[in-house]
Design an enzyme around this catalytic site. Structure first.
Site, PDB file in Angstrom:
ATOM      1  N   SER A  54      11.982  15.613 -17.504  1.00 43.62           N
ATOM      2  CA  SER A  54      11.696  14.264 -17.961  1.00 43.62           C
ATOM      3  C   SER A  54      10.539  14.225 -18.945  1.00 43.62           C
ATOM      4  O   SER A  54       9.543  14.936 -18.797  1.00 43.62           O
ATOM      5  CB  SER A  54      11.364  13.368 -16.757  1.00 43.62           C
ATOM      6  OG  SER A  54      10.900  12.104 -17.181  1.00 43.62           O
TER       7      SER A  54
ATOM      8  N   TYR B  65      12.971   9.572 -24.348  1.00 39.72           N
ATOM      9  CA  TYR B  65      13.204   8.217 -24.815  1.00 39.72           C
ATOM     10  C   TYR B  65      12.855   8.213 -26.297  1.00 39.72           C
ATOM     11  O   TYR B  65      11.748   8.618 -26.671  1.00 39.72           O
ATOM     12  CB  TYR B  65      12.320   7.218 -24.073  1.00 39.72           C
ATOM     13  CG  TYR B  65      12.580   7.140 -22.593  1.00 39.72           C
ATOM     14  CD1 TYR B  65      13.577   6.320 -22.084  1.00 39.72           C
ATOM     15  CD2 TYR B  65      11.816   7.872 -21.690  1.00 39.72           C
ATOM     16  CE1 TYR B  65      13.830   6.231 -20.725  1.00 39.72           C
ATOM     17  CE2 TYR B  65      12.046   7.798 -20.328  1.00 39.72           C
ATOM     18  CZ  TYR B  65      13.049   6.978 -19.846  1.00 39.72           C
ATOM     19  OH  TYR B  65      13.286   6.908 -18.498  1.00 39.72           O
TER      20      TYR B  65
ATOM     21  N   THR C 172      17.891   9.301 -23.173  1.00 41.61           N
ATOM     22  CA  THR C 172      18.195   8.209 -22.249  1.00 41.61           C
ATOM     23  C   THR C 172      18.367   6.935 -23.064  1.00 41.61           C
ATOM     24  O   THR C 172      17.436   6.466 -23.711  1.00 41.61           O
ATOM     25  CB  THR C 172      17.077   8.040 -21.213  1.00 41.61           C
ATOM     26  OG1 THR C 172      17.039   9.217 -20.387  1.00 41.61           O
ATOM     27  CG2 THR C 172      17.335   6.835 -20.329  1.00 41.61           C
TER      28      THR C 172
ATOM     29  N   LYS D 228      22.485  10.011 -22.336  1.00 40.00           N
ATOM     30  CA  LYS D 228      22.490   9.666 -20.917  1.00 40.00           C
ATOM     31  C   LYS D 228      22.452   8.144 -20.759  1.00 40.00           C
ATOM     32  O   LYS D 228      21.633   7.470 -21.393  1.00 40.00           O
ATOM     33  CB  LYS D 228      21.283  10.281 -20.216  1.00 40.00           C
ATOM     34  CG  LYS D 228      21.146   9.953 -18.733  1.00 40.00           C
ATOM     35  CD  LYS D 228      19.940  10.664 -18.148  1.00 40.00           C
ATOM     36  CE  LYS D 228      19.752  10.339 -16.680  1.00 40.00           C
ATOM     37  NZ  LYS D 228      19.265   8.964 -16.466  1.00 40.00           N
TER      38      LYS D 228
ATOM     39  N   HIS E 232      21.345   5.109 -14.342  1.00 41.57           N
ATOM     40  CA  HIS E 232      19.912   5.290 -14.098  1.00 41.57           C
ATOM     41  C   HIS E 232      19.587   5.215 -12.608  1.00 41.57           C
ATOM     42  O   HIS E 232      18.507   4.770 -12.209  1.00 41.57           O
ATOM     43  CB  HIS E 232      19.090   4.252 -14.871  1.00 41.57           C
ATOM     44  CG  HIS E 232      17.789   4.782 -15.396  1.00 41.57           C
ATOM     45  ND1 HIS E 232      17.568   5.033 -16.721  1.00 41.57           N
ATOM     46  CD2 HIS E 232      16.637   5.100 -14.770  1.00 41.57           C
ATOM     47  CE1 HIS E 232      16.327   5.479 -16.893  1.00 41.57           C
ATOM     48  NE2 HIS E 232      15.737   5.531 -15.717  1.00 41.57           N
TER      49      HIS E 232
END
Length: 362
Positions: free
Chosen positions: A112, A142, A168, A237, A261
């Site tokens: 992440s 992101y 994402t 994603k 999510h």
């Protein structure tokens, strides 16, 4: 809590109960909670219980092989570690413990952007403990409103040895998470930080220190820009409908992750397993599909593969294992799922992953 469960967990539910008894309420709720009434969290798991298997018999399955190829690399099983933030909330070693377990298991770990260890630290740890093959690390990001920051992260991931980027796409804003509101959980405890931003002191084009931002301005054009500035494959994603899957392929993505999510963003969306088949039909094997959300048993993994996924990803169970016993706990979670998948394959008459198909679903 029954001490025998803590000493000898035998399924992922046991690990969840251990984490609940081990972690403070605010941290457990942050890791396990979701948006609104958490209907999607419930449905993610419950939907798997409604999918029934059609086992085949007398198929000669004494020798079974769970390995698959993903992005031209061999991994030991079709199970990946989904990107989840703040592993140090569950264990002081955080993402370093998780990546050790993933690397030793020879599976993909998607790291992440909101990790509590830097992407470079995580990669170094993975390479240090790898033996027979290089680590399978992907980096989740992101897309930042400042394109310079996005470029920096893409380059850092390339330089550190990551094999793919995972964008994402379902988070233009933060979801409404009522457990966190009630608990007053709005920032990391003292001593923890977003190391990917703090360690290198990123400065944006506005001259200010960069912080992780969600952006409602992001469009498919930004995916094209990312593809133009990185050599790495790009996965999207957060795909939940066939139309977006088609658009993703039109914009050149290299893979799709079907995900809501974990129910943490928008409540009352369908379970991922319920939309997987339609998305798989649209994709038609042009790019790999990974699905996450609610997978708690090896039979769940088999069902997801039968309905069109090339692999699955798990998030919360990894954090539960981490909370229980660090690297060893994560390894135990992975071994449990692999063992259960192996049993399910044998009982459904499959000796290798490619033999799993829709005919196994009633």
């Amino acid at each position: 809590m029954d001490l025998s469960i803590k000493k000898n967990p035998i399924n992922l539910k046991d690990f969840k109960n251990i984490a609940k008894s081990t972690l403070s309420k605010d941290i457990y709720d942050y890791l396990s909670g979701g948006a609104g009434d958490e209907i999607t969290i419930y449905n993610n798991e419950e939907a798997y219980n409604k999918v029934m298997l059609c086992p085949r018999v007398l198929r000669g399955v004494e020798n079974r092989n769970l390995s698959i190829e993903l992005l031209s690399e061999q991994i030991s099983m079709p199970i990946c570690i989904a990107p989840t933030a703040f592993h140090c909330l569950a264990n002081t070693e955080g993402e370093l413990a998780t990546v050790k377990a993933a690397t030793k298991a020879n599976i993909v770990m998607i790291v992440s952007m909101a990790s509590t260890m830097s992407l470079e630290e995580i990669a170094k740890t993975a390479f240090d403990c790898s033996e027979n093959s290089s680590p399978k690390l992907w980096f989740q990001m992101y897309l930042q409103p400042d394109i310079m920051i996005t470029k920096v992260f893409a380059k850092r991931a390339e330089d550190a040895g990551y094999k793919a980027l995972v964008v994402t796409a379902d988070s233009p804003v933060f979801g409404h998470r009522e457990r966190d509101i009630r608990n007053g959980f709005h920032k990391l405890p003292n001593g923890l930080s977003l190391r990917n931003f703090d360690d290198v002191g990123l400065i944006g084009t506005n001259g200010k220190k960069a912080t992780l931002e969600l952006s409602a301005h992001v469009t498919w054009k930004d995916i094209e820009i990312l593809k133009s500035i990185t050599k790495l494959p790009v996965f999207i994603k957060g795909i939940m409908c066939p139309e977006d899957a088609a658009l993703a392929i039109q914009h050149g993505v290299d893979g799709i992750i079907v995900s809501n999510h974990g129910g943490r963003q928008l409540d009352t969306v369908p379970a991922t397993i319920d939309v997987l088949s339609a998305i798989a039909s649209t994709v038609d094997k042009r790019v790999p599909i990974i699905v996450d959300g609610g997978i708690r048993r090896g039979t769940d993994v088999l069902k997801a593969l039968a309905l069109g996924a090339d692999a699955i990803a798990i998030g919360r169970p990894i954090l539960w294992g981490l909370a229980n016993n660090g690297e060893k706990g994560v390894s135990e979670v992975l071994k449990m799922l692999k063992h259960e998948l192996d049993i399910a394959m044998a009982l459904c008459g499959c000796s290798k992953i490619k033999e799993i198909n829709k005919n196994l679903i009633y």
